[in-house]
Write a protein that holds these residues in place. Structure first.
Motif, mmCIF file in Angstrom:
data_model
loop_
_atom_site.group_PDB
_atom_site.id
_atom_site.type_symbol
_atom_site.label_atom_id
_atom_site.label_comp_id
_atom_site.label_asym_id
_atom_site.label_seq_id
_atom_site.Cartn_x
_atom_site.Cartn_y
_atom_site.Cartn_z
ATOM 1 N N UNK A 25 -4.833 15.575 2.813
ATOM 2 C CA UNK A 25 -6.051 16.299 2.449
ATOM 3 C C UNK A 25 -5.566 17.643 1.909
ATOM 4 N N UNK A 26 -5.541 17.753 0.606
ATOM 5 C CA UNK A 26 -4.935 18.939 0.013
ATOM 6 C C UNK A 26 -3.438 18.833 0.183
ATOM 7 N N UNK A 27 -2.835 19.816 0.800
ATOM 8 C CA UNK A 27 -1.397 19.794 1.045
ATOM 9 C C UNK A 27 -1.050 19.429 2.486
ATOM 10 N N UNK A 28 -2.048 19.190 3.299
ATOM 11 C CA UNK A 28 -1.835 18.893 4.720
ATOM 12 C C UNK A 28 -1.946 17.393 5.006
ATOM 13 N N UNK A 29 -1.030 16.845 5.840
ATOM 14 C CA UNK A 29 -1.169 15.438 6.233
ATOM 15 C C UNK A 29 -2.473 15.239 7.000
ATOM 16 N N UNK A 30 -3.239 14.244 6.608
ATOM 17 C CA UNK A 30 -4.542 13.980 7.208
ATOM 18 C C UNK A 30 -4.480 12.795 8.173
ATOM 19 N N UNK A 31 -3.805 11.743 7.756
ATOM 20 C CA UNK A 31 -3.758 10.527 8.567
ATOM 21 C C UNK A 31 -2.494 9.744 8.242
ATOM 22 N N UNK A 32 -1.944 9.063 9.257
ATOM 23 C CA UNK A 32 -0.789 8.177 9.076
ATOM 24 C C UNK A 32 -1.257 6.753 9.344
ATOM 25 N N UNK A 33 -0.867 5.845 8.467
ATOM 26 C CA UNK A 33 -1.258 4.455 8.612
ATOM 27 C C UNK A 33 -0.017 3.569 8.624
ATOM 28 N N UNK A 34 0.052 2.665 9.576
ATOM 29 C CA UNK A 34 1.181 1.764 9.735
ATOM 30 C C UNK A 34 0.962 0.514 8.888
ATOM 31 N N UNK A 35 1.936 0.197 8.039
ATOM 32 C CA UNK A 35 1.870 -1.030 7.241
ATOM 33 C C UNK A 35 2.782 -2.067 7.883
ATOM 34 N N UNK A 36 2.283 -3.295 8.073
ATOM 35 C CA UNK A 36 3.089 -4.383 8.628
ATOM 36 C C UNK A 36 3.053 -5.563 7.674
ATOM 37 N N UNK A 37 3.962 -6.487 7.880
ATOM 38 C CA UNK A 37 4.063 -7.656 7.018
ATOM 39 C C UNK A 37 4.572 -8.846 7.823
ATOM 40 N N UNK A 38 4.423 -10.032 7.276
ATOM 41 C CA UNK A 38 5.042 -11.224 7.855
ATOM 42 C C UNK A 38 6.203 -11.686 6.979
ATOM 43 N N UNK A 39 6.418 -11.023 5.869
ATOM 44 C CA UNK A 39 7.471 -11.371 4.916
ATOM 45 C C UNK A 39 8.740 -10.591 5.241
ATOM 46 N N UNK A 40 9.781 -11.294 5.653
ATOM 47 C CA UNK A 40 11.027 -10.642 6.051
ATOM 48 C C UNK A 40 11.652 -9.854 4.898
ATOM 49 N N UNK A 41 11.397 -10.240 3.675
ATOM 50 C CA UNK A 41 11.975 -9.544 2.523
ATOM 51 C C UNK A 41 11.323 -8.184 2.284
ATOM 52 N N UNK A 42 10.161 -7.954 2.877
ATOM 53 C CA UNK A 42 9.464 -6.682 2.683
ATOM 54 C C UNK A 42 9.631 -5.716 3.854
ATOM 55 N N UNK A 43 10.178 -6.193 4.964
ATOM 56 C CA UNK A 43 10.338 -5.337 6.128
ATOM 57 C C UNK A 43 11.559 -4.433 5.983
ATOM 58 N N UNK A 44 11.583 -3.367 6.742
ATOM 59 C CA UNK A 44 12.745 -2.488 6.754
ATOM 60 C C UNK A 44 13.785 -3.083 7.699
ATOM 61 N N UNK A 45 15.007 -3.211 7.210
ATOM 62 C CA UNK A 45 16.111 -3.721 8.023
ATOM 63 C C UNK A 45 17.011 -2.564 8.418
#
Length: 76
Positions: A25-45
């Motif tokens: 919101x402007x220059x301040x962090x407003x919200x953090x959202x967690x992204x998940x997946x079932x695809x192993x190729x898209x996850x962080x290793x």
């Protein structure tokens, strides 16, 4: 990914951690959202358990150890 190598992934309610999205919101962090997946190729290793654990604690996730060929990327 290297066949036969172990990696660490972060999980949340049975899904794999992909990324954190920060909404501003402007220059301040407003919200953090967690992204998940079932695809192993898209996850962080993570090659290091310590690094995976550091991120897991920060976002209240669980660390899981996987072996690449068990995921169907090379084993029969």
């Amino acid at each position: 990914m290297e066949i036969g190598k172990y990696y660490y992934v972060l999980t949340y309610k049975g899904r794999l951690f992909e990324d954190i999205i920060t909404i501003y919101a402007g220059n301040e962090p407003y919200e953090h959202s967690l992204m998940t997946t079932t695809n192993i190729k898209r996850t962080q290793l993570y090659e290091s358990y310590e690094k995976a654990l550091e991120h897991a604690k920060k976002y209240d996730l669980k660390v899981k150890k996987i072996r690449v060929d068990i995921l169907g990327l090379g084993s029969k």
